[in-house]
Enzyme design. Structure first.
Site, PDB file in Angstrom:
ATOM      1  N   GLU A 155       3.741  43.833 -20.619  1.00 21.86           N
ATOM      2  CA  GLU A 155       3.868  42.563 -20.231  1.00 21.86           C
ATOM      3  C   GLU A 155       5.281  42.217 -19.851  1.00 21.86           C
ATOM      4  O   GLU A 155       5.787  41.443 -20.608  1.00 21.86           O
ATOM      5  CB  GLU A 155       3.335  41.886 -21.457  1.00 21.86           C
ATOM      6  N   ARG A 159       0.919  50.086 -22.853  1.00 19.69           N
ATOM      7  CA  ARG A 159       0.861  48.888 -23.950  1.00 19.69           C
ATOM      8  C   ARG A 159       1.356  49.308 -25.045  1.00 19.69           C
ATOM      9  O   ARG A 159       1.967  48.353 -25.918  1.00 19.69           O
ATOM     10  CB  ARG A 159      -0.706  48.569 -24.130  1.00 19.69           C
ATOM     11  N   GLU A 171       0.630  33.114 -24.694  1.00 22.45           N
ATOM     12  CA  GLU A 171      -0.180  33.510 -23.516  1.00 22.45           C
ATOM     13  C   GLU A 171       0.326  33.253 -22.262  1.00 22.45           C
ATOM     14  O   GLU A 171      -0.230  32.139 -21.941  1.00 22.45           O
ATOM     15  CB  GLU A 171      -1.605  34.113 -23.979  1.00 22.45           C
ATOM     16  N   HIS A 217       3.493  36.657 -25.012  1.00 27.46           N
ATOM     17  CA  HIS A 217       2.749  37.822 -24.330  1.00 27.46           C
ATOM     18  C   HIS A 217       2.219  37.136 -22.982  1.00 27.46           C
ATOM     19  O   HIS A 217       2.521  36.283 -22.713  1.00 27.46           O
ATOM     20  CB  HIS A 217       1.460  37.961 -25.316  1.00 27.46           C
ATOM     21  N   SER A 218       1.571  38.138 -22.226  1.00 29.41           N
ATOM     22  CA  SER A 218       1.016  37.689 -20.983  1.00 29.41           C
ATOM     23  C   SER A 218      -0.293  38.380 -20.879  1.00 29.41           C
ATOM     24  O   SER A 218      -0.531  39.381 -21.399  1.00 29.41           O
ATOM     25  CB  SER A 218       1.798  37.901 -19.807  1.00 29.41           C
ATOM     26  N   HIS A 268       4.000  43.919 -26.477  1.00 24.13           N
ATOM     27  CA  HIS A 268       3.321  44.810 -25.506  1.00 24.13           C
ATOM     28  C   HIS A 268       4.075  45.436 -24.338  1.00 24.13           C
ATOM     29  O   HIS A 268       4.461  44.409 -23.529  1.00 24.13           O
ATOM     30  CB  HIS A 268       1.724  44.263 -25.105  1.00 24.13           C
ATOM     31  N   ASN A 320       0.433  45.231 -31.928  1.00 31.72           N
ATOM     32  CA  ASN A 320       0.294  43.844 -32.428  1.00 31.72           C
ATOM     33  C   ASN A 320      -1.055  44.135 -33.055  1.00 31.72           C
ATOM     34  O   ASN A 320      -2.104  43.287 -33.121  1.00 31.72           O
ATOM     35  CB  ASN A 320      -0.034  43.169 -31.145  1.00 31.72           C
TER      36      ASN A 320
END
Length: 268
Positions: free
Chosen positions: A76, A128, A268, A197-198, A73, A145
């Site tokens: 991120e 994104r 995450e 990811h974040s 993404h 994703n």
């Protein structure tokens, strides 16, 4: 040794352009030839090279492997920053990780979605998706994703190109996801898939497409708890759909269900 950060302009005190990541990867591949192999696995929609760094010691052909990626993404930014830091540690301090690197090759792809990342850096901070064109629509990009081909098109994946969670015209429509698929499927030695990811302080495993159990549920929870305890910062461990919400077409679901990789996690 250790000068590649200086040569490439790479650091971990600010966020860098994708070109800087590439320069760093190219530098370490030439500086640490006995440890690093650089793979160009394809090109993004806008023609950026998609790079994977293979790190390992004692180049035995029968070694098992671990895959690590970041930047799926675009917005991120901490993800490719974190993954390049992991890369730096493994390469520049390989002697400290000799037990691991002698048993495993580590495939590291810091930025799966470089087009989106650069668009986020330069035009729209909250972008994104990828930057591919969508037939019949003026809206750009697919959520990478939601584009993977295991249970593609299910819950949490939009059919509308103008949404942030657009699944794409078909599974693996994006050259970025297709390149990773082809690279992984060409190898039958990968035991673990990690995607960063974040943010959320979570260690998530399949399934993400639905709140369903599978035969490895207990083992994935156990291994996830090992990681959470090592982090020591209160990470939540659980299946993605149960901890968050069902979202079909994710890379971690495909890694397990499509590629048959037993240990598959989203950090995450």
């Amino acid at each position: 040794k250790g000068s590649c950060s200086t040569i490439s302009g790479m650091s971990w005190t600010r966020y860098h352009a994708y070109d800087t990541f590439v320069r760093y990867m190219e530098c370490i591949s030439s500086t640490y030839e006995k440890v690093v192999t650089l793979h160009n696995i394809g090109y993004s929609s806008e023609g950026k090279p998609l790079k994977v760094v293979q790190v390992g010691l004692n180049g035995k052909s029968q070694k098992r492997a671990i895959w690590i990626d970041g930047g799926i993404h675009a917005r991120e930014w901490i993800s490719p920053a974190s993954v390049t830091y992991i890369l730096k540690e493994f390469v520049e301090k390989s002697a400290s990780y000799s037990d691991l690197l002698s048993k495993y090759d580590i495939y590291i792809m810091p930025s799966v979605n470089p087009d989106g990342y650069e668009y986020s850096r330069n035009y729209d901070r909250m972008w994104r998706k990828t930057r591919s064109r969508n037939y019949g629509s003026n809206c750009i990009g697919t959520d990478p994703n939601r584009n993977w081909g295991y249970e593609w098109g299910g819950k949490g994946a939009s059919t509308r190109p103008c949404t942030e969670t657009y699944r794409g015209a078909y599974a693996f429509s994006e050259p970025e996801t297709a390149a990773v698929r082809d690279f992984i499927l060409a190898r039958h030695n990968i035991d673990m898939y990690l995607t960063f990811h974040s943010y959320g302080q979570m260690i998530l495993y399949p399934w993400g497409y639905e709140r369903k159990n599978h035969n490895d549920e207990d083992e994935l929870w156990r291994m996830g708890k090992v990681a959470a305890d090592a982090m020591g910062r209160g990470y939540t461990v659980g299946s993605a759909a149960k901890v968050l919400y069902p979202a079909a077409g994710g890379s971690d679901d495909w890694a397990k269900g499509g590629a048959g990789i037993k240990y598959s996690y989203t950090i995450e």
